[in-house]
Design an enzyme around this catalytic site. Structure first.
Site, short mmCIF file in Angstrom:
data_model
loop_
_atom_site.label_atom_id
_atom_site.label_comp_id
_atom_site.label_asym_id
_atom_site.label_seq_id
_atom_site.Cartn_x
_atom_site.Cartn_y
_atom_site.Cartn_z
N ILE A 164 0.83 -1.21 0.00
CA ILE A 164 0.00 0.00 0.00
C ILE A 164 0.87 1.26 0.00
O ILE A 164 0.65 2.18 -0.80
CB ILE A 164 -0.95 -0.01 1.21
CG1 ILE A 164 -1.92 -1.19 1.11
CG2 ILE A 164 -1.71 1.30 1.32
CD1 ILE A 164 -2.73 -1.50 2.37
N THR A 242 -4.34 5.13 7.68
CA THR A 242 -5.29 4.14 7.16
C THR A 242 -4.79 2.73 7.51
O THR A 242 -5.21 1.76 6.88
CB THR A 242 -5.45 4.25 5.62
OG1 THR A 242 -4.17 4.07 5.01
CG2 THR A 242 -6.03 5.60 5.21
N SER A 243 -3.89 2.64 8.49
CA SER A 243 -3.26 1.34 8.75
C SER A 243 -3.89 0.62 9.95
O SER A 243 -4.74 -0.25 9.76
CB SER A 243 -1.76 1.54 8.94
OG SER A 243 -1.11 0.33 8.72
N ARG A 244 -3.48 0.96 11.15
CA ARG A 244 -4.10 0.40 12.35
C ARG A 244 -4.14 1.48 13.43
O ARG A 244 -3.17 2.23 13.62
CB ARG A 244 -3.33 -0.82 12.87
CG ARG A 244 -3.59 -2.11 12.11
CD ARG A 244 -5.03 -2.62 12.27
NE ARG A 244 -5.28 -3.85 11.53
CZ ARG A 244 -5.76 -3.93 10.29
NH1 ARG A 244 -6.05 -2.84 9.61
NH2 ARG A 244 -5.97 -5.10 9.72
N ASP A 268 -8.71 6.50 9.17
CA ASP A 268 -9.67 5.46 8.75
C ASP A 268 -9.73 4.37 9.81
O ASP A 268 -10.54 3.46 9.71
CB ASP A 268 -9.24 4.86 7.39
CG ASP A 268 -10.28 3.88 6.86
OD1 ASP A 268 -11.47 4.26 6.76
OD2 ASP A 268 -9.92 2.71 6.59
N GLU A 273 -11.67 1.35 17.94
CA GLU A 273 -12.72 1.26 16.92
C GLU A 273 -13.64 0.05 17.08
O GLU A 273 -14.77 0.05 16.58
CB GLU A 273 -12.10 1.24 15.51
CG GLU A 273 -11.34 -0.04 15.17
CD GLU A 273 -10.81 -0.04 13.73
OE1 GLU A 273 -10.17 0.94 13.34
OE2 GLU A 273 -11.05 -1.05 13.04
N HIS A 305 -13.06 2.73 8.96
CA HIS A 305 -12.35 1.55 8.43
C HIS A 305 -12.96 1.09 7.11
O HIS A 305 -13.37 -0.06 6.97
CB HIS A 305 -12.35 0.42 9.46
CG HIS A 305 -11.17 -0.49 9.32
ND1 HIS A 305 -10.47 -0.96 10.40
CD2 HIS A 305 -10.54 -1.00 8.23
CE1 HIS A 305 -9.47 -1.73 9.98
NE2 HIS A 305 -9.50 -1.77 8.67
N GLN A 306 -13.01 2.02 6.17
CA GLN A 306 -13.62 1.70 4.87
C GLN A 306 -12.62 1.71 3.72
O GLN A 306 -13.00 1.53 2.57
CB GLN A 306 -14.76 2.69 4.56
CG GLN A 306 -14.28 4.10 4.17
CD GLN A 306 -15.41 4.98 3.68
OE1 GLN A 306 -16.16 5.52 4.48
NE2 GLN A 306 -15.55 5.14 2.37
N ALA A 307 -11.32 1.91 4.07
CA ALA A 307 -10.35 2.05 2.98
C ALA A 307 -10.32 0.81 2.07
O ALA A 307 -10.12 0.90 0.87
CB ALA A 307 -8.96 2.32 3.55
N PHE A 308 -10.56 -0.35 2.65
CA PHE A 308 -10.51 -1.60 1.86
C PHE A 308 -11.77 -1.80 1.02
O PHE A 308 -11.82 -2.70 0.17
CB PHE A 308 -10.39 -2.81 2.81
CG PHE A 308 -11.68 -3.10 3.54
CD1 PHE A 308 -12.09 -2.34 4.61
CD2 PHE A 308 -12.52 -4.13 3.11
CE1 PHE A 308 -13.30 -2.59 5.26
CE2 PHE A 308 -13.73 -4.40 3.76
CZ PHE A 308 -14.11 -3.61 4.84
P1 NAD Z 1 2.72 -5.01 3.57
O1 NAD Z 1 3.00 -6.19 4.43
O2 NAD Z 1 2.78 -5.15 2.10
O3 NAD Z 1 3.71 -3.81 3.97
C1 NAD Z 1 3.96 -3.43 5.29
C2 NAD Z 1 5.33 -2.78 5.31
O4 NAD Z 1 5.54 -2.24 6.62
C3 NAD Z 1 6.48 -3.76 5.04
O5 NAD Z 1 7.35 -3.21 4.07
C4 NAD Z 1 7.17 -3.89 6.40
O6 NAD Z 1 8.56 -4.10 6.28
C5 NAD Z 1 6.88 -2.53 7.00
N1 NAD Z 1 6.97 -2.49 8.45
C6 NAD Z 1 6.70 -3.46 9.36
N2 NAD Z 1 6.88 -2.99 10.60
C7 NAD Z 1 7.29 -1.71 10.47
C8 NAD Z 1 7.65 -0.70 11.38
N3 NAD Z 1 7.62 -0.91 12.71
N4 NAD Z 1 8.02 0.50 10.90
C9 NAD Z 1 8.05 0.74 9.56
N5 NAD Z 1 7.72 -0.18 8.66
C10 NAD Z 1 7.34 -1.38 9.10
O7 NAD Z 1 1.30 -4.46 4.04
P2 NAD Z 1 0.26 -3.62 3.20
O8 NAD Z 1 -0.59 -4.54 2.41
O9 NAD Z 1 0.96 -2.50 2.52
O10 NAD Z 1 -0.66 -3.06 4.39
C11 NAD Z 1 -0.18 -2.08 5.28
C12 NAD Z 1 -1.14 -1.96 6.45
O11 NAD Z 1 -2.39 -1.45 6.02
C13 NAD Z 1 -1.50 -3.31 7.07
O12 NAD Z 1 -0.65 -3.55 8.14
C14 NAD Z 1 -2.90 -3.19 7.56
O13 NAD Z 1 -2.89 -3.06 8.95
C15 NAD Z 1 -3.39 -1.90 6.91
N6 NAD Z 1 -4.61 -2.14 6.14
C16 NAD Z 1 -5.66 -1.31 6.35
C17 NAD Z 1 -6.84 -1.49 5.62
C18 NAD Z 1 -8.02 -0.58 5.79
O14 NAD Z 1 -9.10 -0.89 5.30
N7 NAD Z 1 -7.89 0.56 6.45
C19 NAD Z 1 -6.91 -2.53 4.69
C20 NAD Z 1 -5.79 -3.34 4.48
C21 NAD Z 1 -4.64 -3.14 5.21
#
Ligand code: NAD
Length: 350
Positions: A164, A242-244, A268, A273, A305-308
């Site tokens: 992402i 938009t991560s966690r 997001d 949540e 939490h709608q990004a996905f």
């Molecule tokens: P991914 O596994 O492809 O990439 C995650 C990256 O983060 C990796 O390159 C990893 O090395 C790096 N990383 C791990 N720990 C780290 C840290 N402490 N500091 C910096 N970098 C670190 O994951 P992705 O598919 O790109 O997804 C990223 C995040 O998005 C997921 O963890 C998930 O929680 C979140 N997500 C949110 C939604 C949403 O609807 N809002 C949907 C999908 C995923």
């Protein structure tokens, strides 16, 4: 609600079911190779009993798979946790391993969905679309308070350059001519070769006009954005998550918004949540005062939490989830199985 379909081999209890989950999972199960049993409640130790005698469960992001819940599930015969999401911070992996349960996930479905929503949040926040929309509907065409800035030439800091984060970086770099800084535990030389500069976190905080979080939540980065991190940032910085939710210390963010150190915030995800998102609470009195305080700021946008949430992503999630179930059932090795090591070495943990 309980619903079963077809001649089947493996019974799968689907928790936190919404109509869209059911629609896409049923479509992916058109050949009825599994028996899907849909439950609306979240999975907790109180609702685990619903999965009685079913060998697989299918939870979502806010289901609570702690040791107590997993123990109950194991006693009832559950052997597979087939998460229909990428993140697995809500699963006690050590307990699952001890209980000899397999945990699988959907590591990638549509990274574009999340990246594009991130860009939507950045553009909306900057150009105050959320405020302009309401004003125009009320016949208020004044521009005071709607002043934005050109994204062109801004510095965007991406934390986590996986699937992402890389797409967000590419969009802002190629679409808006932004400078992109990045931080990752495992920098990617190929991404760097595209003109992205990896820096350490203090530098990223100090130099970025916009900071966007795209790393998984792990035990090491809980409250990555806390008061000390905010202190290092540029005055008026835009922060996007938009991560966690628990990557951000929400109280520290509120303090940063009050002091105007943080100029813009888009979320997001939110650390508490699980008590709010995915439900219609419009007739309820929301008890979370921290969340309610966030909503009072004019320069904050929150989505639930709608990004996905795109058709492409839901179709892909449903198909991969059921493939994971089939792989487990037929004893095939599955790349999407989560190992304990993933937990302690977060490379690839999304
Ligand atoms: P991914 O596994 O492809 O990439 C995650 C990256 O983060 C990796 O390159 C990893 O090395 C790096 N990383 C791990 N720990 C780290 C840290 N402490 N500091 C910096 N970098 C670190 O994951 P992705 O598919 O790109 O997804 C990223 C995040 O998005 C997921 O963890 C998930 O929680 C979140 N997500 C949110 C939604 C949403 O609807 N809002 C949907 C999908 C995923």
């Amino acid at each position: 609600m309980r619903f079963a379909s077809g001649n089947v081999t493996m019974k799968v209890s689907v928790f936190s079911t919404k109509p869209y989950d059911r629609h896409f999972l049923e479509a992916a199960n058109a050949d009825a190779s599994h028996e899907l049993i849909f439950f609306e409640p979240r999975l907790t130790c109180d609702t685990a009993v619903l999965a009685a005698s079913n060998s697989a469960i299918c939870p979502f992001v806010n289901d609570k798979l702690d040791r107590e819940t997993l123990t109950l599930l194991a006693q009832q015969g559950t052997r597979l946790i087939a998460l229909r999401c990428a993140g697995f911070n809500n699963v006690d992996l050590a307990a699952a391993a001890e209980l000899e349960m397999t945990v699988a996930r959907v590591p990638a479905y549509s990274p574009h969905a999340v990246a594009e929503h991130t860009i939507a949040l950045i553009l909306s926040l900057n150009r105050k679309i959320h405020r302009a929309y309401s004003r125009v509907r009320e016949g208020n065409f004044a521009l005071n308070g709607l002043l934005g800035f050109d994204l062109n030439g801004c510095t965007v800091g991406i934390i986590g350059t996986g699937r992402i984060g890389k797409i967000v970086g590419k969009i802002v770099q190629q679409g808006f001519d932004c400078n992109v800084l990045a931080y990752d535990l495992y920098p990617d030389p190929k991404f760097e070769a595209q003109g992205v500069k990896y820096v350490d976190l203090p530098k990223l905080f100090a130099m970025s006009d916009i900071i966007s979080l795209h790393c998984p939540l792990t035990p090491d980065n809980y409250h990555l954005i806390d008061a000390a991190a905010i202190d290092m940032m540029k005055p008026g910085v835009m922060l996007v998550n938009t991560s966690r939710g628990a990557l951000i210390d929400t109280q520290a963010i509120i303090d940063g918004l009050k002091s105007r150190k943080i100029g813009y915030l888009a979320l997001d995800v939110y650390e508490q949540e699980a008590d709010l998102f995915f439900e219609d609470l419009s007739d309820s009195v929301i008890q979370d005062d921290v969340f309610e305080r966030l909503l009072t700021f004019p320069n904050v946008i929150i989505t639930g939490h709608q990004a996905f949430f795109t058709q492409n992503a839901l179709q892909s999630i449903a198909e991969t989830t059921l493939n994971n179930v089939s792989d487990f059932e037929q004893g095939r090795s599955c790349n999407n199985t989560i190992n304990l090591e993933d937990y302690f070495a977060p490379k690839g943990a999304g």
